[in-house]
Design a protein around this motif. Structure first.
Motif, PDB file in Angstrom:
ATOM      1  N   ASN A 198      12.991   4.845  -0.846  1.00 57.09           N
ATOM      2  CA  ASN A 198      11.725   6.091  -1.105  1.00 57.09           C
ATOM      3  C   ASN A 198      10.376   5.240  -1.077  1.00 57.09           C
ATOM      4  O   ASN A 198      10.102   3.887  -2.080  1.00 57.09           O
ATOM      5  CB  ASN A 198      11.947   6.273  -2.730  1.00 57.09           C
ATOM      6  N   ILE A 199       9.230   5.330  -0.438  1.00 58.06           N
ATOM      7  CA  ILE A 199       7.795   5.131  -0.467  1.00 58.06           C
ATOM      8  C   ILE A 199       6.737   6.265  -0.435  1.00 58.06           C
ATOM      9  O   ILE A 199       7.120   7.429  -0.674  1.00 58.06           O
ATOM     10  CB  ILE A 199       8.024   4.438   1.453  1.00 58.06           C
ATOM     11  N   ALA A 200       5.615   5.775  -0.482  1.00 54.84           N
ATOM     12  CA  ALA A 200       4.571   6.995  -0.692  1.00 54.84           C
ATOM     13  C   ALA A 200       4.722   7.729   0.649  1.00 54.84           C
ATOM     14  O   ALA A 200       4.574   7.962   1.186  1.00 54.84           O
ATOM     15  CB  ALA A 200       3.327   6.545  -1.343  1.00 54.84           C
ATOM     16  N   THR A 201       4.359   8.863   0.072  1.00 54.98           N
ATOM     17  CA  THR A 201       4.257   9.830   1.473  1.00 54.98           C
ATOM     18  C   THR A 201       2.734   9.164   1.605  1.00 54.98           C
ATOM     19  O   THR A 201       1.976   9.977   1.164  1.00 54.98           O
ATOM     20  CB  THR A 201       4.047  11.743   1.299  1.00 54.98           C
ATOM     21  N   ASP A 202       2.373   9.920   3.234  1.00 53.49           N
ATOM     22  CA  ASP A 202       1.460   9.314   3.527  1.00 53.49           C
ATOM     23  C   ASP A 202       1.313  10.082   5.461  1.00 53.49           C
ATOM     24  O   ASP A 202       2.290   9.819   5.682  1.00 53.49           O
ATOM     25  CB  ASP A 202       1.214   7.643   4.406  1.00 53.49           C
ATOM     26  N   ASP A 203      -0.231  10.600   5.461  1.00 52.30           N
ATOM     27  CA  ASP A 203       0.088  11.260   7.166  1.00 52.30           C
ATOM     28  C   ASP A 203      -0.110  10.190   7.244  1.00 52.30           C
ATOM     29  O   ASP A 203       0.677  11.086   8.657  1.00 52.30           O
ATOM     30  CB  ASP A 203      -1.000  11.871   6.683  1.00 52.30           C
ATOM     31  N   ASP A 204       0.164   9.657   7.738  1.00 52.91           N
ATOM     32  CA  ASP A 204      -0.181   8.787   9.383  1.00 52.91           C
ATOM     33  C   ASP A 204       1.424   8.035   9.121  1.00 52.91           C
ATOM     34  O   ASP A 204       1.518   7.824  10.734  1.00 52.91           O
ATOM     35  CB  ASP A 204      -0.850   6.960   8.925  1.00 52.91           C
ATOM     36  N   LEU A 205       2.039   7.351   8.515  1.00 53.28           N
ATOM     37  CA  LEU A 205       2.945   7.495   8.803  1.00 53.28           C
ATOM     38  C   LEU A 205       4.250   8.229   9.068  1.00 53.28           C
ATOM     39  O   LEU A 205       5.288   8.020   9.784  1.00 53.28           O
ATOM     40  CB  LEU A 205       4.203   6.711   7.074  1.00 53.28           C
ATOM     41  N   LEU A 206       4.206   9.171   8.878  1.00 51.12           N
ATOM     42  CA  LEU A 206       4.550  10.732   9.025  1.00 51.12           C
ATOM     43  C   LEU A 206       4.202  11.148  10.787  1.00 51.12           C
ATOM     44  O   LEU A 206       5.341  11.198  11.477  1.00 51.12           O
ATOM     45  CB  LEU A 206       4.090  11.832   8.807  1.00 51.12           C
ATOM     46  N   ILE A 221      11.653  -1.495  -7.335  1.00 51.46           N
ATOM     47  CA  ILE A 221      11.148  -2.651  -6.468  1.00 51.46           C
ATOM     48  C   ILE A 221       9.360  -1.943  -6.387  1.00 51.46           C
ATOM     49  O   ILE A 221       8.454  -1.120  -6.417  1.00 51.46           O
ATOM     50  CB  ILE A 221      10.842  -2.843  -4.965  1.00 51.46           C
ATOM     51  N   TYR A 222       8.297  -2.875  -7.023  1.00 53.53           N
ATOM     52  CA  TYR A 222       6.895  -2.993  -7.442  1.00 53.53           C
ATOM     53  C   TYR A 222       5.405  -3.996  -6.725  1.00 53.53           C
ATOM     54  O   TYR A 222       6.253  -4.884  -6.081  1.00 53.53           O
ATOM     55  CB  TYR A 222       6.660  -3.202  -8.478  1.00 53.53           C
ATOM     56  N   ALA A 223       4.763  -3.306  -6.197  1.00 48.66           N
ATOM     57  CA  ALA A 223       3.763  -3.516  -5.718  1.00 48.66           C
ATOM     58  C   ALA A 223       2.539  -4.686  -6.957  1.00 48.66           C
ATOM     59  O   ALA A 223       1.967  -3.702  -8.327  1.00 48.66           O
ATOM     60  CB  ALA A 223       2.508  -3.111  -5.166  1.00 48.66           C
ATOM     61  N   GLY A 257      -1.545  -6.947  -4.476  1.00 43.27           N
ATOM     62  CA  GLY A 257      -0.923  -6.960  -3.314  1.00 43.27           C
ATOM     63  C   GLY A 257       0.127  -7.216  -2.446  1.00 43.27           C
ATOM     64  O   GLY A 257       0.565  -7.734  -1.457  1.00 43.27           O
ATOM     65  N   ARG A 258       1.308  -7.960  -3.479  1.00 49.87           N
ATOM     66  CA  ARG A 258       2.603  -8.653  -3.385  1.00 49.87           C
ATOM     67  C   ARG A 258       3.597  -7.787  -3.430  1.00 49.87           C
ATOM     68  O   ARG A 258       3.400  -6.730  -5.012  1.00 49.87           O
ATOM     69  CB  ARG A 258       2.856  -9.881  -4.095  1.00 49.87           C
ATOM     70  N   ILE A 259       4.599  -8.069  -2.709  1.00 53.74           N
ATOM     71  CA  ILE A 259       5.605  -7.154  -3.157  1.00 53.74           C
ATOM     72  C   ILE A 259       6.357  -8.214  -4.132  1.00 53.74           C
ATOM     73  O   ILE A 259       6.972  -9.036  -4.011  1.00 53.74           O
ATOM     74  CB  ILE A 259       6.915  -6.222  -2.348  1.00 53.74           C
ATOM     75  N   GLU A 260       7.367  -7.480  -5.228  1.00 60.67           N
ATOM     76  CA  GLU A 260       8.365  -8.312  -6.398  1.00 60.67           C
ATOM     77  C   GLU A 260       9.530  -7.211  -7.023  1.00 60.67           C
ATOM     78  O   GLU A 260       9.035  -6.260  -6.778  1.00 60.67           O
ATOM     79  CB  GLU A 260       7.358  -7.565  -7.502  1.00 60.67           C
ATOM     80  N   ILE A 261      10.169  -8.340  -6.440  1.00 61.62           N
ATOM     81  CA  ILE A 261      11.945  -7.538  -6.308  1.00 61.62           C
ATOM     82  C   ILE A 261      11.975  -8.286  -7.582  1.00 61.62           C
ATOM     83  O   ILE A 261      12.845  -9.908  -8.469  1.00 61.62           O
ATOM     84  CB  ILE A 261      12.579  -8.291  -5.471  1.00 61.62           C
ATOM     85  N   PRO A 262      12.188  -7.187  -8.597  1.00 60.27           N
ATOM     86  CA  PRO A 262      12.456  -7.652 -10.433  1.00 60.27           C
ATOM     87  C   PRO A 262      14.091  -8.455 -10.520  1.00 60.27           C
ATOM     88  O   PRO A 262      14.164  -9.359 -11.431  1.00 60.27           O
ATOM     89  CB  PRO A 262      12.644  -6.752 -11.290  1.00 60.27           C
ATOM     90  N   ASP A 302       0.676  -1.759  -0.005  1.00 58.03           N
ATOM     91  CA  ASP A 302       0.005   0.126   0.153  1.00 58.03           C
ATOM     92  C   ASP A 302       0.774   1.304  -0.053  1.00 58.03           C
ATOM     93  O   ASP A 302       0.461   1.715  -0.170  1.00 58.03           O
ATOM     94  CB  ASP A 302      -0.210  -0.184   0.966  1.00 58.03           C
ATOM     95  N   TYR A 303       1.893   1.224   0.353  1.00 48.50           N
ATOM     96  CA  TYR A 303       3.473   2.750   0.580  1.00 48.50           C
ATOM     97  C   TYR A 303       3.770   2.153  -0.429  1.00 48.50           C
ATOM     98  O   TYR A 303       5.372   3.126  -0.689  1.00 48.50           O
ATOM     99  CB  TYR A 303       3.701   2.384   1.854  1.00 48.50           C
ATOM    100  N   VAL A 304       4.013   1.739  -2.126  1.00 46.35           N
ATOM    101  CA  VAL A 304       4.867   1.421  -3.125  1.00 46.35           C
ATOM    102  C   VAL A 304       4.287   2.544  -3.751  1.00 46.35           C
ATOM    103  O   VAL A 304       3.455   2.214  -4.562  1.00 46.35           O
ATOM    104  CB  VAL A 304       4.797   0.473  -3.463  1.00 46.35           C
ATOM    105  N   PRO A 305       5.444   3.803  -4.363  1.00 42.81           N
ATOM    106  CA  PRO A 305       4.011   4.574  -4.483  1.00 42.81           C
ATOM    107  C   PRO A 305       4.670   3.773  -6.596  1.00 42.81           C
ATOM    108  O   PRO A 305       4.527   3.107  -6.672  1.00 42.81           O
ATOM    109  CB  PRO A 305       5.623   5.738  -5.079  1.00 42.81           C
ATOM    110  N   ASN A 306       3.200   4.768  -7.327  1.00 44.35           N
ATOM    111  CA  ASN A 306       3.725   4.274  -8.753  1.00 44.35           C
ATOM    112  C   ASN A 306       5.291   4.087  -9.322  1.00 44.35           C
ATOM    113  O   ASN A 306       4.880   3.430 -10.417  1.00 44.35           O
ATOM    114  CB  ASN A 306       2.345   5.861  -8.938  1.00 44.35           C
ATOM    115  N   VAL A 307       5.066   5.360  -9.111  1.00 42.51           N
ATOM    116  CA  VAL A 307       6.886   4.781  -9.254  1.00 42.51           C
ATOM    117  C   VAL A 307       7.665   3.330  -9.098  1.00 42.51           C
ATOM    118  O   VAL A 307       8.867   3.501  -9.916  1.00 42.51           O
ATOM    119  CB  VAL A 307       7.514   5.865  -9.728  1.00 42.51           C
TER     120      VAL A 307
END
Length: 307
Positions: free
Chosen positions: A226-234, A186-188, A191-196, A157-162
């Motif tokens: 780098n992860i997605a910016t999220d107020d809950d994480l901050l 690394i991409y999602a 619902g899984r994390i893929e390490i290419p 849920d915290y992996v950015p689109n890029v």
């Protein structure tokens, strides 16, 4: 751990294949089996098996263009009298050194010793020196950190689109080629994390810029994720005693901008973020002394945000 020397693979896999290839090429040029046996230093019975295709061998060498070219060159030289055994040996030794440098011999070695995979091992070429050990340690650390990220519940849920990446630099890095990261990021997916792929040096300019900015201010801080910016994480960062640093997303030289902001703070914050801009996705960087430390901090942030 299975301890296998590259020289074992040369003797067991490379040499029989090349001998069979040479025997076949020399037979095609009209040499008798006795003459071929004398040239190769093997029995006539062995030559019969080579020429009859009963010798086995490894297709990785048979299909390798450099090996094929070397065998053809030796066969022509022996047949025409321009080469003797010394010349042929020199050609084969040069070929072995080349194939050990990220070639088929290196590939076979990694299969026999999985511990070498993803470490960018070049012991055969450079030997064991401090620089090689440092590179190996960084690659191993990034690989472990990537696996840690993949195991964190809810990380997708915290992996950015890029995509996400984890980078770590060598001590006293010169540029982005001294920063190891995951090629292709690394991409999602589902619902899984893929390490290419396994980590490589120079694989990510994006995360390398953040790493180099951090280590320029604090040399011991050598990693970033780098992860997605999220107020809950901050807010989770603040809960565990970290004061996140906000920086501007819209700037010409990201590295210079980050260094300036870190200098203003007087240290590298363990969490730095921006809110995005036109065409720029919001991003948060989590820093650590090592890649594993940064990954552990990401995990702590997600666990704290979930409570």
């Amino acid at each position: 751990m299975s301890l296998v020397l590259p020289s074992e693979l040369v003797v067991d896999r490379f040499l029989p294949t090349v001998r069979a290839m040479l025997a076949t090429r020399l037979a095609e040029r009209g040499l008798t089996q006795r003459e071929i046996a004398a040239e190769l230093g093997v029995t006539q019975a062995a030559v019969s098996k080579y020429v009859g295709g009963e010798s086995g061998g490894d297709d990785r060498f048979r299909d390798d263009p450099e090996t094929v070219a070397t065998v053809e060159r030796i066969a022509d030289g022996l047949d025409g009298g321009e080469m003797d055994g010394y010349d042929a040996l020199a050609e084969l030794l040069s070929l072995v050194r080349s194939l050990e440098d990220r070639g088929p011999i290196c590939e076979l070695h990694e299969e026999e010793m999985p511990e070498l995979q993803g470490l960018g091992c070049d012991l055969c070429v450079r030997g064991l020196d401090p620089d090689v050990r440092a590179e190996r340690d960084v690659l191993a650390n990034v690989r472990t950190a990537a696996r840690t990220l993949a195991s964190i519940p809810g990380m997708a849920d915290y992996v950015p689109n890029v995509g996400t990446n984890v980078g770590m630099c060598l001590p006293q890095p010169r540029d982005e080629t001294d920063v190891a990261a995951i090629p292709g990021r690394i991409y999602a997916m589902g619902g899984r994390i893929e390490i290419p792929a396994n980590p490589e040096f120079g694989a990510s300019k994006h995360v390398a810029t953040a790493v180099l900015a951090a280590t320029a201010v604090e040399p011991e801080v050598r990693s970033a994720i780098n992860i997605a910016t999220d107020d809950d994480l901050l807010e989770a960062a603040r809960t565990i005693g970290i004061d996140p640093l906000e920086f501007d997303a819209d700037y010409e030289d990201r590295g210079e901008h980050l260094r300036a902001r870190f200098d203003e703070r007087g240290a590298v914050p363990r969490v730095a973020y921006h809110r995005g801009a036109f065409g720029i996705e919001p991003a948060t960087y989590v820093f650590g002394v090592t890649a594993v430390e940064a990954a552990d901090l990401v995990e702590a942030l997600l666990e704290t945000a979930a409570t």
